[in-house]
Design a protein around this motif. Structure first.
Motif, PDB file in Angstrom:
ATOM      1  N   GLY A 205      -8.024 -17.384  -2.033  1.00 55.51           N
ATOM      2  CA  GLY A 205      -6.789 -17.801  -2.633  1.00 55.51           C
ATOM      3  C   GLY A 205      -5.777 -16.682  -2.922  1.00 55.51           C
ATOM      4  N   LEU A 206      -6.352 -15.408  -2.633  1.00 50.04           N
ATOM      5  CA  LEU A 206      -5.337 -14.282  -2.363  1.00 50.04           C
ATOM      6  C   LEU A 206      -4.549 -14.110  -1.373  1.00 50.04           C
ATOM      7  N   ALA A 207      -3.532 -13.427  -1.503  1.00 50.80           N
ATOM      8  CA  ALA A 207      -2.464 -13.218  -0.311  1.00 50.80           C
ATOM      9  C   ALA A 207      -3.141 -12.354   0.942  1.00 50.80           C
ATOM     10  N   GLU A 208      -3.792 -11.392   0.363  1.00 46.73           N
ATOM     11  CA  GLU A 208      -4.668 -10.592   1.409  1.00 46.73           C
ATOM     12  C   GLU A 208      -6.200 -10.642   0.737  1.00 46.73           C
ATOM     13  N   PRO A 209      -7.090 -10.223   1.717  1.00 47.70           N
ATOM     14  CA  PRO A 209      -8.431 -10.138   1.380  1.00 47.70           C
ATOM     15  C   PRO A 209      -8.934  -9.099   0.278  1.00 47.70           C
ATOM     16  N   MET A 210      -9.355  -9.465  -0.823  1.00 49.12           N
ATOM     17  CA  MET A 210     -10.194  -8.557  -1.489  1.00 49.12           C
ATOM     18  C   MET A 210     -11.540  -9.178  -1.908  1.00 49.12           C
ATOM     19  N   MET A 211     -12.517  -8.742  -1.468  1.00 48.22           N
ATOM     20  CA  MET A 211     -13.843  -9.345  -1.446  1.00 48.22           C
ATOM     21  C   MET A 211     -14.962  -8.855  -2.623  1.00 48.22           C
ATOM     22  N   ASP A 212     -15.390  -9.831  -3.258  1.00 53.85           N
ATOM     23  CA  ASP A 212     -16.292  -9.533  -4.464  1.00 53.85           C
ATOM     24  C   ASP A 212     -17.857  -9.216  -3.903  1.00 53.85           C
ATOM     25  N   LEU A 213     -18.617  -8.534  -4.694  1.00 57.95           N
ATOM     26  CA  LEU A 213     -19.955  -8.491  -4.373  1.00 57.95           C
ATOM     27  C   LEU A 213     -21.033  -8.780  -5.766  1.00 57.95           C
ATOM     28  N   SER A 214     -22.278  -9.412  -5.230  1.00 62.35           N
ATOM     29  CA  SER A 214     -22.850  -9.307  -6.477  1.00 62.35           C
ATOM     30  C   SER A 214     -23.504  -8.019  -6.791  1.00 62.35           C
ATOM     31  N   ARG A 215     -23.580  -7.839  -8.135  1.00 63.98           N
ATOM     32  CA  ARG A 215     -24.017  -6.371  -8.555  1.00 63.98           C
ATOM     33  C   ARG A 215     -25.556  -6.387  -7.995  1.00 63.98           C
ATOM     34  N   GLY A 216     -26.331  -7.190  -7.606  1.00 66.98           N
ATOM     35  CA  GLY A 216     -27.550  -6.965  -7.062  1.00 66.98           C
ATOM     36  C   GLY A 216     -27.643  -7.094  -5.528  1.00 66.98           C
ATOM     37  N   CYS A 217     -26.306  -6.698  -4.831  1.00 60.50           N
ATOM     38  CA  CYS A 217     -26.243  -6.808  -3.560  1.00 60.50           C
ATOM     39  C   CYS A 217     -26.991  -5.710  -2.817  1.00 60.50           C
ATOM     40  N   SER A 218     -27.443  -6.020  -1.544  1.00 57.23           N
ATOM     41  CA  SER A 218     -28.145  -5.022  -0.424  1.00 57.23           C
ATOM     42  C   SER A 218     -26.851  -4.435   0.109  1.00 57.23           C
ATOM     43  N   TRP A 219     -27.076  -3.033   1.037  1.00 58.98           N
ATOM     44  CA  TRP A 219     -25.936  -2.685   1.766  1.00 58.98           C
ATOM     45  C   TRP A 219     -25.621  -3.442   2.728  1.00 58.98           C
ATOM     46  N   GLN A 220     -26.630  -4.359   3.366  1.00 63.60           N
ATOM     47  CA  GLN A 220     -26.293  -5.269   4.358  1.00 63.60           C
ATOM     48  C   GLN A 220     -25.407  -6.401   3.754  1.00 63.60           C
ATOM     49  N   ASP A 221     -25.563  -6.709   2.565  1.00 64.12           N
ATOM     50  CA  ASP A 221     -24.636  -7.708   2.250  1.00 64.12           C
ATOM     51  C   ASP A 221     -23.075  -7.097   2.165  1.00 64.12           C
ATOM     52  N   ILE A 222     -22.809  -5.999   1.641  1.00 68.69           N
ATOM     53  CA  ILE A 222     -21.776  -5.229   1.800  1.00 68.69           C
ATOM     54  C   ILE A 222     -21.170  -4.999   3.171  1.00 68.69           C
ATOM     55  N   VAL A 223     -21.877  -4.776   4.116  1.00 66.13           N
ATOM     56  CA  VAL A 223     -21.513  -4.891   5.635  1.00 66.13           C
ATOM     57  C   VAL A 223     -20.919  -6.212   5.929  1.00 66.13           C
ATOM     58  N   ASN A 224     -21.574  -7.406   5.422  1.00 66.15           N
ATOM     59  CA  ASN A 224     -21.214  -8.554   5.622  1.00 66.15           C
ATOM     60  C   ASN A 224     -19.903  -8.965   4.899  1.00 66.15           C
ATOM     61  N   ALA A 225     -19.685  -8.564   3.653  1.00 61.93           N
ATOM     62  CA  ALA A 225     -18.727  -8.656   3.098  1.00 61.93           C
ATOM     63  C   ALA A 225     -17.472  -8.217   3.648  1.00 61.93           C
ATOM     64  N   ALA A 226     -17.542  -6.998   4.202  1.00 63.09           N
ATOM     65  CA  ALA A 226     -16.457  -6.093   5.040  1.00 63.09           C
ATOM     66  C   ALA A 226     -15.975  -6.916   6.150  1.00 63.09           C
ATOM     67  N   CYS A 227     -16.806  -7.548   6.889  1.00 63.95           N
ATOM     68  CA  CYS A 227     -16.604  -8.243   8.169  1.00 63.95           C
ATOM     69  C   CYS A 227     -15.926  -9.769   7.698  1.00 63.95           C
ATOM     70  N   VAL A 228     -16.332 -10.160   6.497  1.00 62.34           N
ATOM     71  CA  VAL A 228     -15.620 -11.453   6.115  1.00 62.34           C
ATOM     72  C   VAL A 228     -13.989 -10.976   5.769  1.00 62.34           C
ATOM     73  N   ALA A 229     -14.004  -9.951   5.317  1.00 60.55           N
ATOM     74  CA  ALA A 229     -12.651  -9.446   4.655  1.00 60.55           C
ATOM     75  C   ALA A 229     -11.716  -9.380   6.148  1.00 60.55           C
ATOM     76  N   ILE A 230     -12.378  -8.732   7.046  1.00 60.08           N
ATOM     77  CA  ILE A 230     -11.749  -8.579   8.361  1.00 60.08           C
ATOM     78  C   ILE A 230     -11.282  -9.753   8.746  1.00 60.08           C
ATOM     79  N   LEU A 231     -12.216 -10.896   8.984  1.00 55.00           N
ATOM     80  CA  LEU A 231     -11.569 -12.114   9.560  1.00 55.00           C
ATOM     81  C   LEU A 231     -10.710 -12.657   8.673  1.00 55.00           C
ATOM     82  N   LYS A 232     -10.848 -12.605   7.280  1.00 60.87           N
ATOM     83  CA  LYS A 232      -9.901 -13.321   6.446  1.00 60.87           C
ATOM     84  C   LYS A 232      -8.560 -12.802   6.511  1.00 60.87           C
ATOM     85  N   GLY A 233      -8.466 -11.512   6.825  1.00 62.31           N
ATOM     86  CA  GLY A 233      -6.998 -10.796   7.182  1.00 62.31           C
ATOM     87  C   GLY A 233      -6.594 -10.970   8.556  1.00 62.31           C
ATOM     88  N   GLY A 234      -7.275 -11.434   9.201  1.00 60.52           N
ATOM     89  CA  GLY A 234      -6.919 -11.504  10.695  1.00 60.52           C
ATOM     90  C   GLY A 234      -6.178 -12.564  10.852  1.00 60.52           C
TER      91      GLY A 234
END
Length: 328
Positions: free
Chosen positions: A299-328
């Motif tokens: 719903g934002l004009a540009e991608p800003m991804m949220d994480l669970s505070r219990g996330c793993s480093w792999q979850d953070i990688v995945n969130a970054a990749c989602v942000a990239i696709l949402k901004g593409g």
């Protein structure tokens, strides 16, 4: 985990040549994810935080990751006037002064969001330390909402074994949406689903009733939301109100909603409130063995991804990749 869908998302993201900013570089999980993103050449990164302090703490713990990433830390004074001007101009109608805008940008979340809003990064990933509310409160003033949308919400991409991924919303942001908000959530969730899976979204507006089998103000809300969606997005495949079994199982759909364009074949499930959505995604995780990627802010004009505070480093990688696709 459906390794294939995650692999596809990462592979597609790596071809975009984007830059992602991480406001919480003091978190060792963020450093590990950032290192992986650079090592695998998935994206460029910007790290926010006290470089010397973070490197020192990282070395004391025997990792040395931060030192290897030292060139990616952002000088917070870089282009400071431009960033302050951006935030001030966006919020002066709310009574914010230029000094207050400058103070806001001392918060890494606001700084990360403003770097995205001004084109110095393509997306922001935060929330391993901050709450969802903090992330959203930084995103809205700096980035703003997508044109035509009035609601920030979230989805979870549910990867199950031996079947296509599903999208659930809203499971983490809007507690009790009204009809307009529910319509916004559905439209944004369909967009997110198509971006991430490259499949045509088929949206089920869920309720405890199917096509008038029960009459209640809560079922009417879902019906009203469905009508709003059809008016705003006439080409979107959507139907409601539907019970989950009528939306997901073709044999049940034939009995309960034989004329529905998506019944029995839905891949985007819009829950009437956050209680239902949050409970459903956790049940799907625990009983069906699904992997949940999210919460994915939308719903934002540009991608800003949220994480669970219990996330793993792999979850953070995945969130970054989602942000990239949402901004593409």
């Amino acid at each position: 985990m459906d390794v294939e869908i995650i692999h596809q998302i990462r592979e597609r993201a790596s071809k975009q040549h984007k830059t992602i900013v991480f406001p919480e570089a003091r978190d060792k999980r963020v450093l590990r994810a950032a290192s992986y993103l650079v090592e695998k050449n998935i994206c460029d990164i910007k790290l926010l935080g006290n470089r010397e302090e973070i490197i020192s703490n990282d070395q004391k713990e025997g990792r040395g990751i931060a030192k290897d990433l030292s060139s990616y830390f952002v000088d917070e004074s870089e282009n400071k006037n431009h960033l302050v001007n951006h935030l001030y101009k966006r919020r002066k109608h709310k009574g914010i002064s230029r000094k207050e805008a400058e103070t806001k940008l001392e918060d890494p979340l606001y700084l990360g969001a403003t770097l995205v809003a001004t084109g110095r990064a393509d997306g922001c990933v935060a929330g391993s330390i901050a709450t969802t509310g903090d992330v959203i409160r930084a995103a809205i003033p700096s980035i703003g909402l997508r044109k035509g949308n009035e609601t920030v919400s979230s989805t979870f991409l549910m990867a199950l074994k031996n079947q296509p991924a599903l999208t659930y919303a809203d499971c983490g942001v809007v507690p009790y949406p009204d009809a307009e908000q529910l319509a916004d959530i559905a439209i944004e969730s369909a967009r997110t689903h198509q971006l991430l899976t490259q499949e045509t979204p088929k949206v089920a507006m869920l309720s405890f009733s199917t096509k008038g089998s029960a009459k209640h103000e809560r079922t009417e809300l879902v019906v009203n939301a469905t009508n709003i969606i059809k008016h705003k997005k006439p080409d979107l495949l959507v139907d409601g109100e539907l019970q989950f079994d009528a939306a997901f199982i073709p044999e049940v759909a034939q009995r309960k909603a034989p004329d529905s364009p998506i019944a029995g074949n839905a891949n985007v499930f819009i829950f009437p409130n956050i209680d239902a959505g949050n409970i459903a995604y956790k049940i799907t995780e625990r009983l069906a063995g699904a992997s949940a990627t999210g919460p994915i802010l939308q719903g934002l004009a540009e991608p800003m991804m949220d994480l669970s505070r219990g996330c793993s480093w792999q979850d953070i990688v995945n969130a970054a990749c989602v942000a990239i696709l949402k901004g593409g």
